[in-house]
Each structure stands twice: as C-alpha cells, then as structure tokens.
Write a protein that holds these residues in place. Structure first.
Motif, PDB file in Angstrom:
ATOM      1  N   MET B   1       0.841  -1.206   0.000  1.00  0.00           N
ATOM      2  CA  MET B   1       0.000   0.000   0.000  1.00  0.00           C
ATOM      3  C   MET B   1       0.881   1.262   0.000  1.00  0.00           C
ATOM      4  N   GLN B   3       3.747   1.773  -1.164  1.00  0.00           N
ATOM      5  CA  GLN B   3       4.425   2.124  -2.427  1.00  0.00           C
ATOM      6  C   GLN B   3       3.548   2.988  -3.329  1.00  0.00           C
ATOM      7  N   LEU B   4       2.243   2.721  -3.341  1.00  0.00           N
ATOM      8  CA  LEU B   4       1.391   3.536  -4.206  1.00  0.00           C
ATOM      9  C   LEU B   4       1.207   4.953  -3.656  1.00  0.00           C
ATOM     10  N   TYR B   7       4.436   6.528  -4.711  1.00  0.00           N
ATOM     11  CA  TYR B   7       4.296   6.846  -6.144  1.00  0.00           C
ATOM     12  C   TYR B   7       3.502   8.140  -6.320  1.00  0.00           C
ATOM     13  N   GLY B 114      -9.270  -0.498   4.602  1.00  0.00           N
ATOM     14  CA  GLY B 114      -8.592  -0.881   3.364  1.00  0.00           C
ATOM     15  C   GLY B 114      -9.241  -0.262   2.135  1.00  0.00           C
ATOM     16  N   ARG B 118      -7.383   2.655  -0.419  1.00  0.00           N
ATOM     17  CA  ARG B 118      -7.372   2.439  -1.872  1.00  0.00           C
ATOM     18  C   ARG B 118      -8.153   3.539  -2.603  1.00  0.00           C
TER      19      ARG B 118
END
Lengths: 157, 157
Positions: B1, B3-4, B7, B114, B118
């Motif tokens: 999670m 990493q995004l 990013y 979660g 997202r």
C-alpha cells in the motif's frame, strides 16, 4: 491487489456502457493528450494490462491490432475474454510475489512483479481520468472514479 | 500500500515542479471536467488524502480553505507538512487493517479502512490523469504516470 483490479474492471464496464451512447466518429476523434481517441484509450488499457500480466507469468506476448477492435462491442468482448484469463492469476496473488524479479521481452529494465501489477492498476486509473475530461466535453457525466461504495470490500464481523 | 502512496507523492512533486512554469491565470482558469482548475485540483487531492487518512485514525477533521493556498509554493508546503504527518501511519500499515470498519463524520456509509486507503490512492491517480490532458492543452509535456522505473520497488537477492 485484486480489489483494485476488480475496481478497474467495474469502472471499465461502466465506461463501455456509457460509450454506447457516443457516436462512432466522436469515439474515434483524435483528442489532445492521452492516448489519442476515446476508443483507442480503451483498447490501449486492455492491451497494456494483458501484455504485462502475461509477461510476468512468462507467457508469450500476444499482439492485437486496434484496426480489428474499433467498436465498443468488440472491445467489451476482448476485455471479457482477457479478464477471464487473468483473473485466476490475480486471485492467487500473494505478497510473496511482490519482490520477485520479472523480465518482459519489450522492456529493458529489471522490474519486480509487485511493481508491474501496481503499474497496470495505476495505468488504467490514469487513463480513465483522461476519459472523464473528454466525456464532460461531450456533455456527458463521466463514470464515478470512487473506490468506496462499490461493495468491493467486506467488513469484519 | 505504501508504495502507491510513495508513487503518488513523487508524481505530485513532479506536478508541482511542472506547474511552476504555468502562469497563475492559467493555473486558476476554470476548465471543463475534473475539479475545475489545475490549482484547485491539486488542493482537492491534498485535502481528500489528509481528511480520509485522519478520519480512519479517528482524528478530528481539519478544515482548510482553498482561498489560503492559491499558489504552487503554498500547496507544496501544505503537501510536505501533511505528508510528514501521514507517512508514519502508512509505514505502519498492515493488511490486518484492511477489513477494520472505519467511520468518518462526513460520510454516512460504512467503509473499511482498506477500502478508504485504496480510494485515496485511486483518487489522486484519477485527477492526475485529468491534469495530463490540461497540460497538453497548454503545450506542456505532462508528468509521467509510470509506476515502473521510479526505483520504488526492491528486487530480491
């Protein structure tokens, strides 16, 4: 990981639905930015997802031509077929694959499988953001980009 | 999670950098679709991320006004400050939180944590896709949306 693919597929199906009311010349019109036209953007999303996800499974690349999929109906069918093939792999995904090296024939870099699946997820969301601008320019209300409220997540208890 | 989020933050910083060459009247110009203007879109991304991620930590919502952050410099500073606050929470994230119920004061639905993280990730990517269209309309090359090739993932061995 799977949930964000499910999210993308749900949003994609809603875009296919929305695009059925857009005349073909508008679907194919070259626009500023993005991948060019609405229809080509949808084709490009499918192609990128399928290629990378086959690539990390070390399956040979399958080349398809946009010329052969220039309608929403054809793209929807291609999407359904490819999704049915990819879904079991993504359902079996575990975080242990995140750091595994992946090598695909069309890219020189060394990537991990976790990096590539996230790349594929972000790639579709990014292009859908572009479609949302073009839909508004056509006077249409774009598909919602919300992840919440789609019933994709189950609560405990 | 994480990493995004990393990013998104990297891409966001690149957009701040790119936007420094765009005149203020273009940054504030109302555009078709998206959140309205380039500058407001960036503000909205920060605001949504901060609100939801404080919300799932059961911290009170902090209201900020766009009127007070109408420059790239101010938005960059706000982004840096909020990111420093949010990062430790996301670094400590484990998948055990995915199915935990989350309740935030501004939404009536029942969501999981979660689902919300997202949602926040996809929200930023979606809006960055919109910015990429507007950048092209201004004759600028947009920030790359690629997840790969950013050094965000370590290989095994």
């Amino acid at each position: 990981m799977l949930q964000l693919f499910r999210y993308n597929w749900m949003v994609r199906d809603e875009w296919f639905q929305l695009c059925r009311q857009i005349p073909t010349d508008e679907l194919l019109r070259e626009r500023i930015g993005g991948a060019g036209s609405i229809l080509y953007t949808l084709f490009h999303i499918l192609d990128v997802e399928y290629s990378w996800l086959r690539g990390i499974q070390e399956k040979p690349d399958i080349q398809v031509e946009f010329e052969d999929y220039k309608s929403i109906q054809q793209l929807q069918e291609l999407s359904d077929t490819w999704r049915a093939e990819l879904e079991p792999y993504l359902e079996a995904w575990t975080s242990s694959l995140d750091h595994e090296a992946a090598k695909v024939p069309w890219a020189t870099g060394q990537y991990t499988k976790g990096e590539i699946v996230r790349h594929v997820i972000a790639h579709e969301i990014h292009h859908m953001g572009q479609l949302s601008i073009w839909a508004r320019e056509l006077g249409l209300r774009p598909v919602s980009a919300n992840v919440i409220g789609r019933g994709l997540f189950k609560q405990e208890g």
